[in-house]
Design a protein around this motif. Structure first.
Motif, PDB file in Angstrom:
ATOM      1  N   PHE A 285       0.830  -1.195   0.000  1.00  0.00           N
ATOM      2  CA  PHE A 285       0.000   0.000   0.000  1.00  0.00           C
ATOM      3  C   PHE A 285       0.871   1.255   0.000  1.00  0.00           C
ATOM      4  CE2 PHE A 285      -2.333   3.285   2.366  1.00  0.00           C
ATOM      5  CZ  PHE A 285      -3.427   3.414   1.533  1.00  0.00           C
ATOM      6  N   GLN A 286       0.511   2.260  -0.810  1.00  0.00           N
ATOM      7  CA  GLN A 286       1.228   3.529  -0.866  1.00  0.00           C
ATOM      8  C   GLN A 286       0.414   4.648  -0.203  1.00  0.00           C
ATOM      9  OE1 GLN A 286       4.484   2.555  -1.716  1.00  0.00           O
ATOM     10  NE2 GLN A 286       4.537   4.480  -2.759  1.00  0.00           N
ATOM     11  N   THR A 287      -0.761   4.958  -0.778  1.00  0.00           N
ATOM     12  CA  THR A 287      -1.569   6.073  -0.271  1.00  0.00           C
ATOM     13  C   THR A 287      -3.026   5.901  -0.694  1.00  0.00           C
ATOM     14  OG1 THR A 287      -1.717   8.477  -0.155  1.00  0.00           O
ATOM     15  CG2 THR A 287      -1.158   7.547  -2.290  1.00  0.00           C
ATOM     16  N   ARG A 288      -3.916   6.669  -0.042  1.00  0.00           N
ATOM     17  CA  ARG A 288      -5.340   6.667  -0.366  1.00  0.00           C
ATOM     18  C   ARG A 288      -5.769   8.125  -0.584  1.00  0.00           C
ATOM     19  NH1 ARG A 288      -8.936   2.712   0.288  1.00  0.00           N
ATOM     20  NH2 ARG A 288      -7.610   1.621   1.758  1.00  0.00           N
ATOM     21  N   THR A 289      -6.619   8.359  -1.584  1.00  0.00           N
ATOM     22  CA  THR A 289      -7.090   9.713  -1.883  1.00  0.00           C
ATOM     23  C   THR A 289      -8.461   9.945  -1.254  1.00  0.00           C
ATOM     24  OG1 THR A 289      -8.202   9.076  -3.919  1.00  0.00           O
ATOM     25  CG2 THR A 289      -5.872   9.672  -4.095  1.00  0.00           C
TER      26      THR A 289
ATOM     27  N   CYS B  10      -3.856   0.766  -9.071  1.00  0.00           N
ATOM     28  CA  CYS B  10      -4.809   1.681  -8.450  1.00  0.00           C
ATOM     29  C   CYS B  10      -6.114   0.912  -8.248  1.00  0.00           C
ATOM     30  CB  CYS B  10      -5.023   2.894  -9.352  1.00  0.00           C
ATOM     31  SG  CYS B  10      -6.217   4.068  -8.714  1.00  0.00           S
ATOM     32  N   THR B  11      -6.681   0.972  -7.046  1.00  0.00           N
ATOM     33  CA  THR B  11      -7.927   0.247  -6.759  1.00  0.00           C
ATOM     34  C   THR B  11      -8.963   1.173  -6.142  1.00  0.00           C
ATOM     35  OG1 THR B  11      -7.175  -0.425  -4.558  1.00  0.00           O
ATOM     36  CG2 THR B  11      -6.711  -1.933  -6.376  1.00  0.00           C
ATOM     37  N   ARG B  12     -10.227   0.780  -6.296  1.00  0.00           N
ATOM     38  CA  ARG B  12     -11.338   1.453  -5.619  1.00  0.00           C
ATOM     39  C   ARG B  12     -12.240   0.348  -5.083  1.00  0.00           C
ATOM     40  NH1 ARG B  12     -14.411   5.828  -8.784  1.00  0.00           N
ATOM     41  NH2 ARG B  12     -12.729   7.100  -8.005  1.00  0.00           N
ATOM     42  N   GLY B  13     -12.240   0.182  -3.788  1.00  0.00           N
ATOM     43  CA  GLY B  13     -13.014  -0.892  -3.177  1.00  0.00           C
ATOM     44  C   GLY B  13     -12.470  -2.245  -3.593  1.00  0.00           C
TER      45      GLY B  13
ATOM     46  N   LYS C 138      -6.850  -0.932 -11.706  1.00  0.00           N
ATOM     47  CA  LYS C 138      -6.213  -0.512 -12.952  1.00  0.00           C
ATOM     48  C   LYS C 138      -4.702  -0.575 -12.761  1.00  0.00           C
ATOM     49  CE  LYS C 138      -5.798   3.282 -16.185  1.00  0.00           C
ATOM     50  NZ  LYS C 138      -6.090   4.683 -16.442  1.00  0.00           N
ATOM     51  N   LEU C 139      -4.023  -1.255 -13.721  1.00  0.00           N
ATOM     52  CA  LEU C 139      -2.568  -1.337 -13.666  1.00  0.00           C
ATOM     53  C   LEU C 139      -1.954  -0.029 -14.138  1.00  0.00           C
ATOM     54  CD1 LEU C 139      -2.033  -4.899 -15.105  1.00  0.00           C
ATOM     55  CD2 LEU C 139      -1.588  -4.158 -12.776  1.00  0.00           C
TER      56      LEU C 139
END
Length: 179
Positions: A9-13, A32-35, A40-41
């Motif tokens: 894990f890096q960060t969350r927006t 990048c993930t959402r839920g 998306k790679l």
């Protein structure tokens, strides 16, 4: 774990996007993930093999993950341009010149043999002065082109191109004996 690769894990927006980096050191692949339903790679592919051999984790045909297994690389077709740092299999011509040094001919470019590396690899450097193009071979017919392109035209288009060749060995997809 996503498609056989581990991420940290890096960060969350604020819009609930989570950014992840590949777990392997020096690998620039990202995710990048959402839920739990969207992923998306990033633009950079992985530069190493997958952690798992689970078939359900393998890449689908339409996915943008371009990693290939170095133990089972795809065949590089005639006229197809190789992607740097990606393993391929293709016929390679290895020969000795008059001085007795081992050279490699790939698509008209002549390479000098370098130091042997780990995992049965060997590096090859372009024989042209001031050309920094390199090639890495593994076993009999597996190779990868490094990131620096040639700064000149091929030296010989007809195979070996000069009278320097003393002995020629054609390496195909099966091992051969060299006497």
């Amino acid at each position: 774990m996503f498609r056989g690769h581990r991420y940290r894990f890096q960060t969350r927006t604020a819009s609930f996007l989570a950014y992840w980096r590949c777990f392997k050191e020096k690998c620039m692949a990202s995710l990048c993930t959402r839920g739990n339903h969207w992923a998306k790679l990033g633009p950079q592919p992985h530069r190493h093999a997958r952690v798992t051999n689970d078939i359900s984790q393998k890449t689908n045909a339409g996915d943008s993950d371009t990693v290939n297994d170095p133990d089972n690389p795809p065949l590089l077709m005639e006229g197809q341009e190789p992607i740097p740092k990606t393993w391929y299999t293709a016929p390679l011509r290895i020969f000795q010149n008059k001085r007795g040094t081992t050279n490699l001919n790939f698509r008209g470019y002549i390479y000098f043999k370098g130091r042997p590396g780990r995992n049965d690899t060997c590096s090859w450097t372009c024989s042209r002065f001031k050309c920094r193009s390199k090639l890495v071979t593994r076993h009999d017919n597996k190779f990868q082109v490094q990131a620096r392109p040639h700064n000149h035209e091929p030296q010989c288009l007809d195979g070996f191109g000069s009278d320097e060749v003393v002995e020629c060995v054609q390496i195909k997809n099966e091992p051969i004996e060299i006497d």
